[in-house]
Write an enzyme that holds these catalytic residues in place. Structure first.
Site, PDB file in Angstrom:
ATOM      1  N   GLU A   1     -13.795   1.959  16.372  1.00 46.24           N
ATOM      2  CA  GLU A   1     -14.918   2.114  15.228  1.00 46.24           C
ATOM      3  C   GLU A   1     -15.871   1.217  15.893  1.00 46.24           C
ATOM      4  O   GLU A   1     -15.976   0.245  16.437  1.00 46.24           O
ATOM      5  CB  GLU A   1     -14.266   1.354  14.086  1.00 46.24           C
TER       6      GLU A   1
ATOM      7  N   ALA B   1     -11.874   2.630   2.920  1.00 42.74           N
ATOM      8  CA  ALA B   1     -10.617   2.701   1.857  1.00 42.74           C
ATOM      9  C   ALA B   1     -10.618   1.577   1.037  1.00 42.74           C
ATOM     10  O   ALA B   1     -10.100   1.679  -0.214  1.00 42.74           O
ATOM     11  CB  ALA B   1      -9.281   2.963   2.789  1.00 42.74           C
TER      12      ALA B   1
ATOM     13  N   ARG C   1      -4.522   1.111  10.521  1.00 48.26           N
ATOM     14  CA  ARG C   1      -5.376   0.802  11.690  1.00 48.26           C
ATOM     15  C   ARG C   1      -5.545   2.131  12.418  1.00 48.26           C
ATOM     16  O   ARG C   1      -4.285   2.678  12.914  1.00 48.26           O
ATOM     17  CB  ARG C   1      -4.834  -0.625  12.433  1.00 48.26           C
TER      18      ARG C   1
ATOM     19  N   HIS D   1     -14.007   3.566   7.414  1.00 52.61           N
ATOM     20  CA  HIS D   1     -13.386   2.595   7.087  1.00 52.61           C
ATOM     21  C   HIS D   1     -13.920   1.806   5.797  1.00 52.61           C
ATOM     22  O   HIS D   1     -14.111   0.623   5.897  1.00 52.61           O
ATOM     23  CB  HIS D   1     -13.516   1.324   8.400  1.00 52.61           C
TER      24      HIS D   1
ATOM     25  N   VAL E   1      -4.853   5.352   6.676  1.00 51.51           N
ATOM     26  CA  VAL E   1      -5.801   4.341   6.026  1.00 51.51           C
ATOM     27  C   VAL E   1      -5.372   2.792   6.311  1.00 51.51           C
ATOM     28  O   VAL E   1      -5.786   1.717   5.872  1.00 51.51           O
ATOM     29  CB  VAL E   1      -5.504   4.343   4.442  1.00 51.51           C
TER      30      VAL E   1
ATOM     31  N   ILE F   1       0.609  -1.215   0.122  1.00 47.30           N
ATOM     32  CA  ILE F   1      -0.003   0.067  -0.202  1.00 47.30           C
ATOM     33  C   ILE F   1       0.934   1.095   0.000  1.00 47.30           C
ATOM     34  O   ILE F   1       0.793   2.003  -0.854  1.00 47.30           O
ATOM     35  CB  ILE F   1      -0.912   0.108   0.962  1.00 47.30           C
TER      36      ILE F   1
ATOM     37  N   SER G   1      10.178   2.485   7.639  1.00 47.67           N
ATOM     38  CA  SER G   1       9.675   0.913   7.527  1.00 47.67           C
ATOM     39  C   SER G   1      10.568   0.229   8.641  1.00 47.67           C
ATOM     40  O   SER G   1      11.664   0.892   9.091  1.00 47.67           O
ATOM     41  CB  SER G   1      10.133   0.462   6.070  1.00 47.67           C
TER      42      SER G   1
END
Lengths: 334, 313
Positions: A280, A300, A251, A298, A249, A174, A193
């Site tokens: 959520e 995406a 968590r 949520h 996008v 992603i 990363s």
């Protein structure tokens, strides 16, 4: 008498066709049930039984070798314990934070996810949210719909995307799809990363705080793990700065939501585009009053194209498993 | 240069207004109660007009200002300026190309994403408190959709470049085919509309391109097609577009411009497949300052007898 779980429509229950346990239906299954019809397996739908889950599993799932799960039906050590024959966990999502990977690894249970098929949609949503926040698209649309343009005149100016330095948190499939898109707008792409990616032409930052210091916007694209929980904390947000934008996008729990709300309310960061939240579907009330945030429930990755590709991948993994063929998208330890 | 009279057609930018006031004798046309008396009184001192996308210099105004030497537009579009009249009278015209290209292209893509992925509608949904699990609303994938561009100038090319990063196949219609690009050319807008999923208006507004998106084009674009307008309102036959949207004969629209700004057809306010913006294509702090500096730079160059920075006429 407790009710039997229903079998596949139009098919006689056959002892030979193995079961795939589903505790709660993922959105994929609810919307595209037709795509889950296979000659190689049948679904064991726990949610259709009147039995409580624990009892259902003990009674019916003793020989189940595969389970299809999602965020709503996490694979915990407790659940694994109730499935003594379990050999495969298939999730209909890219995210895997709802699966106890350590326990699966310990017991030799394979895991597949739907990484890759959702990357384009997630990246599109991330870029869309970033442009929306910078150019005030949703708030200007509200302005027009409320009939304010004739009375109030020109709408406040937004901020140019092209000269922004955008820090991508997590350069997986992603994150790299986001990077590719942002390059076309003239953005400078930076990333953090776990380890540097040899193929990536972008500057690497070994920690998120340093990335934030050098960025105008952060786009969160990494998985949720013990290490990344609340990784975007107050220190990171203050480093990002008063004009800084956060897009999430991934968590909700990767960001310390309480701190983020404080930072937004007090102008310590410039704005946010959020598709995910810590609890959520609860969204902090203060966010609902802000004009510099864009909120999304949520979705995406909620496109028919993405979902159908995910269905195909889930079914293909299950069929491969039951045919003793190699899995298509097994999780590989990085 | 303080004695040079500059007429600003409408409010457009506080920084520009301030600077014009500092450097020239600035007349704010929108504050004048009786415009014809004003023009009679001041016609011999006004040597420049500064206009934008809303108001410029039409034939009537040009005739009323015999000492007019230059029209500097705070826009790249020239549809509010009578170019023929300016040419005839030797009046110079400048605009603000290039500095706003990226912002407008960014907004075009932003509109595409907002419409297809229902970003504004999602935001409304969350703010209304209606979000409950299980309400799975699918949106439409953007990556890979066919993008058709009307007008492959600077802005059209910038849109194409961005859309390519989303793996969108690009096609276009232009007055003439651009053989130096690899994009697919269609000789008519109807054919372009029939062969794309997202149709973007990115050409300039002239007599020929007025209502270039008409009923036929809208029909060709079809029930799954999306129209994006970052050009000028009059590019689109607005009543036809509104009825197509209301009747769901077209999939959706992202509109930054309208035929009678700031009026927007109210029938659109209740639709979830449109995104409506108040003409913000170049609306960033950075770009508006660059545009203002270009207007000021052109005026200064003219009155110092230096070459104009971005002349059109």
């Amino acid at each position: 008498m407790e009710s039997q779980p229903s079998q596949e429509r139009n098919e006689q229950p056959t002892k030979e066709v193995p079961h795939v346990l589903v505790m709660k239906p993922p959105p994929l299954l609810t919307l595209f049930e037709d795509k889950f019809i296979s000659t190689k397996f049948q679904l064991l739908k726990a949610w259709e039984s009147t039995l409580p889950l624990h009892q259902f599993l003990t009674t019916h799932a003793g020989s189940v070798r595969a389970v299809l799960c999602s965020g709503a039906s996490p694979i915990t050590p407790h659940i694994i314990q109730l499935l003594p024959s379990l050999q495969l966990v298939v999730t209909a999502s890219a995210g895997i934070n709802h699966i106890d990977l350590n326990e699966c690894r310990r017991l030799g249970i394979a895991v597949t996810n739907a990484a890759g098929v959702f990357s384009d949609d997630a990246a599109d949503a991330a870029v869309g949210l970033l442009i929306d926040v910078l150019r005030k698209i949703s708030s200007a649309d509200r302005f027009v719909r409320h009939g304010l343009w004739p009375a109030t005149g020109d709408y406040p100016l937004g901020s140019k995307l092209g000269d922004k330095r955008v820090g991508i948190v997590g350069l997986g499939s992603i994150g790299s799809a986001v990077a590719k898109r942002l390059e076309a707008f003239g953005c400078t792409v930076l990333y953090n990363s776990r380890k540097p990616k040899p193929w990536a032409p972008y500057p690497f930052y070994s920690n998120v705080h340093e990335l934030a210091v050098d960025s105008d916007a952060l786009i969160v694209c990494c998985g949720l793990t013990a290490e990344t929980r609340h990784m975007i904390n107050r220190q990171v947000m203050v480093a990002l700065g008063k004009q800084g934008i956060i897009v999430n996008v991934a968590r909700g729990a990767i960001i310390d939501e309480k701190e983020m709300v404080e930072c937004l309310v007090h102008g310590e960061i410039g704005g946010a585009g959020l598709d995910v939240f810590e609890n959520e579907p609860s969204v902090p009330k203060q966010l609902l009053e802000l004009d510099n945030v864009v909120l999304s429930p949520h979705r995406a990755v909620f496109t028919p194209e993405g979902f159908m590709a995910a269905c195909d991948l889930v079914v293909a993994n299950l069929e491969a498993f039951f045919e003793d063929e190699p899995l298509l998208s097994p999780l590989i330890d990085e | 240069m303080e004695s040079i009279g500059v007429l600003m057609a409408c409010p457009m930018n506080p920084y520009l207004e301030q600077e014009l006031h500092k450097r020239f004798t600035l007349h704010r046309f929108w504050k004048v109660p009786d415009k014809s008396t004003f023009l009679t009184t001041h016609c011999n001192s006004i040597r420049a007009v500064v206009g934008n996308a809303s108001a410029g210099a039409d034939a009537q105004l040009i005739e009323a200002l015999p000492k007019l030497e230059i029209v500097a537009s705070f826009s790249v579009g020239l549809d509010k300026i009578d170019l023929a009249k300016c040419k005839e009278k030797g009046i110079r015209v400048t605009n603000t190309p290039d500095v706003l290209t990226e912002d407008v292209a960014d907004l075009a893509i932003g509109l595409m994403l907002a419409v297809l992925r229902k970003l504004c509608e999602s935001d409304r949904y969350v703010r209304s408190g209606k979000w409950k699990k299980g309400n799975y609303m699918l949106t439409t994938k953007f990556t890979g959709k066919r993008v058709g561009i009307i007008g492959l100038g600077r802005i059209g090319m910038a849109i194409a470049k961005r859309a390519e990063a989303f793996s969108c196949p690009i096609s276009y219609h232009s007055r003439t085919e651009k053989t130096e690009t690899k994009y697919k050319y269609y000789p008519s807008v109807v054919e372009l509309a029939a062969n794309c999923d997202i149709l973007v208006v990115a050409c300039s507004l002239t007599e020929e391109t007025r209502h270039i998106v008409n009923r036929k084009v809208i029909d060709a674009l079809g029930a799954k097609g999306v129209l994006i307008n970052i050009g000028r309102g009059p590019h689109v036959d607005e009543p036809e577009l509104v009825s197509a949207l209301v009747e769901r004969r077209i999939g959706g629209a992202g509109l930054d411009v309208f035929e009678h700004e700031p009026e927007v057809p109210e029938e659109l306010f209740g639709l979830d497949n449109v995104v409506l913006l108040p003409h913000v294509g170049s609306g960033t702090v950075e770009t508006r300052k660059a545009m203002a500096d270009l207007v000021l730079g052109n005026l200064e160059a003219h009155f110092l007898n230096k070459p104009l920075l971005t002349p059109v006429v």
